[in-house]
Scaffold this motif. Structure first.
Motif, short mmCIF file in Angstrom:
data_model
loop_
_atom_site.label_atom_id
_atom_site.label_comp_id
_atom_site.label_asym_id
_atom_site.label_seq_id
_atom_site.Cartn_x
_atom_site.Cartn_y
_atom_site.Cartn_z
N LEU A 5 3.15 -18.61 -7.45
CA LEU A 5 1.76 -18.83 -7.81
C LEU A 5 1.31 -17.49 -8.30
O LEU A 5 0.53 -17.53 -9.38
CB LEU A 5 0.95 -19.65 -7.12
CG LEU A 5 1.27 -21.19 -6.59
CD1 LEU A 5 0.07 -21.70 -6.09
CD2 LEU A 5 1.62 -21.99 -8.12
N LEU A 6 1.53 -16.32 -7.50
CA LEU A 6 0.91 -15.11 -7.88
C LEU A 6 1.59 -14.24 -9.05
O LEU A 6 2.70 -13.92 -8.73
CB LEU A 6 1.07 -14.33 -6.43
CG LEU A 6 0.37 -14.85 -5.38
CD1 LEU A 6 0.33 -14.08 -4.07
CD2 LEU A 6 -1.22 -15.00 -5.66
N GLY A 7 0.84 -14.53 -10.08
CA GLY A 7 1.67 -13.62 -11.30
C GLY A 7 2.13 -14.72 -12.16
O GLY A 7 2.77 -14.12 -13.20
N TYR A 124 2.52 -9.84 -4.26
CA TYR A 124 1.24 -10.00 -5.12
C TYR A 124 1.86 -9.37 -6.46
O TYR A 124 1.57 -8.41 -6.82
CB TYR A 124 0.06 -9.43 -4.63
CG TYR A 124 -1.38 -9.72 -5.26
CD1 TYR A 124 -1.87 -9.06 -6.47
CD2 TYR A 124 -1.86 -10.82 -5.14
CE1 TYR A 124 -2.69 -9.38 -7.37
CE2 TYR A 124 -3.16 -11.11 -6.03
CZ TYR A 124 -3.46 -10.59 -6.83
OH TYR A 124 -4.47 -10.87 -7.64
N ARG A 125 2.25 -10.31 -7.39
CA ARG A 125 2.67 -9.91 -8.64
C ARG A 125 1.71 -10.14 -9.84
O ARG A 125 1.93 -9.61 -11.01
CB ARG A 125 3.77 -10.73 -9.02
CG ARG A 125 5.13 -10.77 -8.05
CD ARG A 125 5.49 -9.57 -7.53
NE ARG A 125 6.18 -8.76 -8.57
CZ ARG A 125 6.54 -7.07 -8.39
NH1 ARG A 125 6.29 -6.90 -7.11
NH2 ARG A 125 7.24 -6.48 -9.14
N GLY A 126 0.36 -10.64 -9.50
CA GLY A 126 -0.61 -10.74 -10.31
C GLY A 126 -1.54 -11.91 -9.80
O GLY A 126 -1.48 -12.38 -8.69
N GLU A 127 -2.70 -12.28 -10.57
CA GLU A 127 -3.61 -13.45 -10.17
C GLU A 127 -2.78 -14.67 -10.33
O GLU A 127 -1.59 -14.60 -10.65
CB GLU A 127 -4.83 -13.40 -11.30
CG GLU A 127 -5.56 -12.41 -11.25
CD GLU A 127 -6.64 -12.57 -12.41
OE1 GLU A 127 -7.62 -11.89 -12.25
OE2 GLU A 127 -6.48 -13.12 -13.29
N VAL A 128 -3.42 -15.72 -9.32
CA VAL A 128 -2.97 -16.85 -9.34
C VAL A 128 -2.84 -17.65 -10.84
O VAL A 128 -3.80 -17.39 -11.63
CB VAL A 128 -4.11 -17.71 -8.65
CG1 VAL A 128 -3.49 -19.20 -8.49
CG2 VAL A 128 -3.82 -17.40 -7.04
N LEU A 129 -1.55 -17.83 -10.93
CA LEU A 129 -1.38 -18.48 -12.48
C LEU A 129 -1.51 -17.82 -13.59
O LEU A 129 -1.79 -18.24 -14.61
CB LEU A 129 -2.11 -20.01 -12.71
CG LEU A 129 -1.91 -21.01 -11.45
CD1 LEU A 129 -2.82 -22.23 -11.77
CD2 LEU A 129 -0.39 -21.38 -11.67
N ALA A 130 -1.13 -16.30 -13.29
CA ALA A 130 -1.62 -15.43 -14.46
C ALA A 130 -0.77 -15.74 -15.85
O ALA A 130 0.58 -16.19 -15.64
CB ALA A 130 -1.22 -13.77 -14.13
N GLY A 131 -1.07 -15.84 -16.65
CA GLY A 131 -0.34 -15.98 -18.16
C GLY A 131 -0.31 -17.57 -18.53
O GLY A 131 0.26 -17.67 -19.53
#
Length: 670
Positions: A5-7, A124-131
Motif C-alpha cells: 500500500l505504501l507508494g 516506505y516507497r511513498g504515501e498510502v495509495l500514492a498515485g
C-alpha cells in the motif's frame, strides 16, 4: 509480502501473479480492509461510504459483489494466509503478519534497532495509495491513514539519521533513499533535509551538508514564505563551526582566515508564551516503551508548534534533559520558557497509562494534569489521542495564564499582545453584555494601533462586530458591516497561515459579510493548518450547518468539545449542535442542546431563538411562547420583518424557511 500500500496499491496472488480487481471501487475497498485489520468494519458503513447516493439495498448489493471479486483471488479455507472473514453485520480481511507492507513497516518501526529502521525505510516507497485515483467521497476515509504513515516516515528518517555512526553502511543508504523520496513528495520536509545534512557530514562533506541547508532554506522561502526551524539552523551552525575549526587547525600563518557567518536559530519572541515539552519518563521497566514515550513528545511538540501564538522549543533542545532529574525553574531559565510539559508512560501487562502535566516555570505551579489509559493493541491510536488531548487541554490553560499575567502588568508597560490578551479576557466573559463587548473591541483596536500587522487582533475585533449583529446592537448596520468585513478580510490577508486568524476572520466574512463560500474556504484552511485547534473546529461546525451539512457540523462541534471541554466558548459549540439538529429535523435534540448552551451563557439570544423554534416544531407551543417572551424582553426590537438581520446565511432555503416559520409559530411578532 503480497500486498503493498505504501507508494501505490500492488496485490499478488498466492501463485505470485498480480491481482487486478474488476472495478476501481473494489480495489479501494480491498485497500480499506487491509488498513482496517482484523477488527474489520460494519457492512452498513462500507456500503454507505463506498457507494453513496444509492439506496440501502443497492449499496449492500454492490458491497456483496465487490467481496465476491476479492474472494475470487483470496479464497478462504485450509492454510490461506489472506481471506475474507465476517458475518451479516461485519466484514474483515484476515492477513498474516508478513503479508502486507504496512504490518511489516509497523513491526520494524516498533522493534527500533537500526537494522530494523533501515528495513522500514526501504519499505516506505511513498504515501498510502500514492498515485491511485481516489474519489472525493473516499478522501476522508483514506486521509487519516495517509497522515499517520507520513508522520511515521518523518519520525523514521529522523531516528535513522541520528542512529548512523559510520559511512558506507546499508543503513545509511536506506536513510538517504527515504529522505530523497520524502523530498520528492514534499520539498519542504525539514526532517529529510536534516537527515541528508547529517549523512553528508558523516561522509566528511561539510560543504555538501551546508549546500543542503541552503537548498532547504530556499525551498521554504519559495513554497511557505518561512525560515528553517531552529533545529535545522542549529545543525547548520554546528557544521559551520566544525568546518571553521578544521580550517583553522590546517591553515598555517598568523593571518586570520575569514569564517562563514554563523547561522543562528531564530530569535525568541518573548511577547509570545513559550513552551518546552520535556522527555516523558518511561516507568514501565520496558525499554521498548521508550520509543513510544519519545513519539508522544514528538507529536505534542509538532502539534503545539501549529499554534502560531506559542513559541515552542525544538525537540532536540528539550531532549538534552532526557534521563535527568530536573528542576523546573532551572529548566525555565536555561531554555528561556514560561511553561513546561512533563509526562510519564507506564505499562502493566497489555495496558498503558500516560500521564501529563503543564507547569508554570516561574512559580512551579501545576496548571493542568490528566492521565490516559489504553492498550498496546492500539498503541499508535493511543499516541495520537494522547497528543491531541494534551494539546487541546494545554492551549486554553496557557491562554488563561497569559491573560492573568497581562492583568498584573501596569498599563503603562502594555504592548500589542497585552492589549490583545486583555481584550480576549473581556470578550470571553460574556456575549450578552454590550458594554463588555465594546470594551473588548476598544482593547483589540489598541492592539492593532500598536501592531498594524497583528492578524489575530484584526480577527477578534471583527468578531466583536459579529456579536453586535447577533444581539441586534448595531447602531449603523451598513457602516458596521463594512468595517467588520474590512477587519475580517485584513485578518485573513495578514494571517493566511494563522489558524486562529482564519477561524474568526472566516466566521465574520460568512456571518456579517454574507460570503459563505469564502468563509468556508478560510475555516477549512484553519482546520487543515491546525486540526487540534478547538476554536477552528467549533466555527467549522457553524459553517457546516450553514452549508446544509448538519451531521458534519455535529461531528466537528463534538470534537471541539472533546479537545477543550472547559473552553469559555463551549456555549457557542453547544448552540451549533442545537442549530444542526434543528436543520436535520431533530427538534427535541435541538431544544436539549440549546438548553445546554443557555445554562453556560444565560440569555444568549442565538440559543434562545433555536430553543423557541425547536419547541414550536416539536409541538410544545406553550413553552415556545414563554421562550419568545424572554427573548423579546432582551431584544424588544426583534421582529419577523427584521429577523434576517441576525439569521445565519443558510445555503438551503428550506432550513431558513423552517426556522422563520417556527419562530412565527412560537409567537415572534410580525
Amino acid at each position: 509480502m503480497r500486498i503493498r500500500l505504501l507508494g501505490g496499491l500492488e496485490v499478488m496472488s498466492r501463485e505470485h501473479r498480480q491481482v487486478r480487481f474488476t472495478t476501481r471501487k473494489t480495489s479501494l475497498l480491498f485497500a480499506a480492509l487491509v488498513l482496517g485489520g482484523r477488527r474489520g468494519y460494519r457492512r452498513e458503513l462500507l456500503s454507505e461510504t463506498f457507494w453513496p447516493g444509492r439506496s440501502n439495498e443497492q449499496a449492500r448489493n454492490s458491497l456483496r459483489q465487490a467481496l465476491v471479486d476479492i474472494r475470487r483471488s483470496f479464497p478462504a479455507g485450509g492454510d490461506a494466509p489472506v481471506y475474507i472473514d465476517g458475518d451479516q453485520e461485519t466484514v474483515a480481511l484476515i492477513t498474516g503478519p508478513d503479508e502486507t507492507d504496512i504490518s511489516i513497516f509497523d513491526r520494524k518501526l516498533e522493534a527500533g534497532r537500526t537494522a530494523d529502521l533501515a528495513f522500514a525505510a526501504d519499505l516506505y516507497r511513498g504515501e498510502v495509495l500514492a498515485g491511485e485515483a481516489i474519489p472525493d467521497e473516499l478522501d476522508e476515509w483514506f486521509g487519516p491513514y495517509r497522515s499517520t504513515y507520513q508522520r511515521k516516515a518523518l519520525q523514521l528518517v529522523e531516528r535513522l539519521s541520528q542512529a548512523l555512526s559510520e559511512p558506507g553502511t546499508a543503513e545509511e543508504s536506506a536513510c538517504e533513499g527515504l529522505a530523497e523520496r520524502l523530498l520528492a513528495m514534499d520539498p519542504t520536509v525539514e526532517a529529510a533535509h536534516r537527515a541528508l545534512m547529517q549523512i553528508h557530514a558523516l561522509r566528511g562533506h561539510e560543504n555538501a551538508a551546508l549546500r543542503q541547508f541552503e537548498a532547504c532554506r530556499a525551498l521554504l522561502r519559495k513554497h511557505l514564505q518561512a525560515e528553517p526551524e531552529a533545529e535545522t539552523s542549529s545543525l547548520a551552525a554546528s557544521l559551520q563551526s566544525r568546518q571553521g575549526s578544521e580550517h583553522r587547525r590546517t591553515t598555517p600563518g598568523p593571518d586570520p582566515v575569514p569564517q562563514p557567518q554563523a547561522i543562528s536559530a531564530p530569535a525568541k519572541h518573548h511577547d509570545r508564551p513559550s513552551v518546552a515539552v520535556l522527555p516523558f519518563q518511561n516507568l514501565s521497566g520496558d525499554a521498548e516503551q521508550e520509543y513510544f514515550a519519545d513519539g508522544i513528545v514528538e507529536d505534542i511538540t509538532i502539534a503545539l508548534a501549529q499554534f502560531r501564538h506559542l513559541y515552542v522549543i525544538a525537540r532536540n533542545s528539550s531532549f538534552t534533559y532526557k534521563g535527568q532529574a530536573v528542576d523546573i525553574k532551572q529548566v525555565g531559565r536555561e531554555l528561556d520558557v514560561r511553561y513546561v510539559v512533563e509526562g510519564s508512560v507506564r505499562r502493566t501487562g497489555d495496558r498503558l497509562r500516560i500521564a501529563g502535566q503543564l507547569i508554570d516555570t516561574s512559580t512551579g505551579t501545576h496548571l493542568w494534569a490528566d492521565r490516559f489509559d489504553g492498550t498496546l493493541a492500539n498503541v499508535f491510536d493511543l499516541q495520537d489521542q494522547v497528543a491531541s488531548s494534551i494539546v487541546g487541554a494545554i492551549t486554553p490553560k496557557v491562554e488563561e495564564a497569559e491573560i492573568e499575567r497581562a492583568k498584573r502588568k501596569p498599563t503603562e508597560s502594555l504592548d500589542a499582545y497585552d492589549y490583545y490578551l486583555r481584550g480576549l479576557a473581556a470578550f470571553d466573559r460574556t456575549v450578552t453584555n454590550r458594554s463588555v463587548i465594546d470594551e473588548a473591541l476598544r482593547l483589540f483596536r489598541e492592539a492593532i494601533e500598536r501592531d498594524p500587522e497583528f492578524a489575530v487582533a484584526h480577527a477578534r475585533a471583527a468578531r466583536c462586530y459579529a456579536t453586535r449583529k447577533s444581539n441586534g446592537w448595531m447602531l449603523n448596520p451598513a457602516d458596521e458591516t463594512a468595517e467588520a468585513t474590512r477587519l475580517a478580510r485584513r485578518a485573513v490577508e495578514l494571517g493566511w497561515d494563522d489558524a486562529v486568524a482564519l477561524t474568526y476572520g472566516g466566521y465574520v466574512i460568512g456571518y456579517v459579510g454574507g460570503d459563505l463560500d469564502d468563509s468556508a474556504a478560510c475555516i477549512d484552511r484553519a482546520v487543515s493548518l491546525n486540526p487540534n485547534l478547538a476554536a477552528a473546529l467549533g466555527v467549522s461546525s457553524w459553517v457546516k450547518v450553514c452549508l446544509g451539512e448538519p451531521d458534519k457540523a455535529i461531528e466537528h462541534a463534538t470534537l471541539a468539545m472533546r479537545l477543550s471541554p472547559l473552553d469559555p466558548r463551549l456555549f457557542a459549540w453547544q448552540f451549533n449542535i442545537g442549530l444542526a439538529h434543528f436543520c436535520a429535523g431533530h427538534y427535541d435534540d435541538a431544544a436539549v442542546w440549546a438548553g445546554k448552551s443557555l445554562r453556560h451563557q444565560l440569555n444568549y439570544p442565538s440559543a434562545m431563538r433555536v430553543m423557541a423554534a425547536s419547541q414550536a416544531m416539536a409541538g410544545r407551543l406553550a413553552q415556545a411562547r414563554e421562550t419568545i417572551a424572554r427573548l423579546c424582553l432582551m431584544d424588544p426590537a426583534l421582529r419577523l420583518s427584521n429577523l434576517a438581520d441576525v439569521l445565519p446565511p443558510f445555503r438551503r432555503p428550506d432550513d431558513r424557511n423552517r426556522y422563520i416559520e417556527a419562530l412565527r409559530m412560537a409567537g415572534l411578532p410580525e
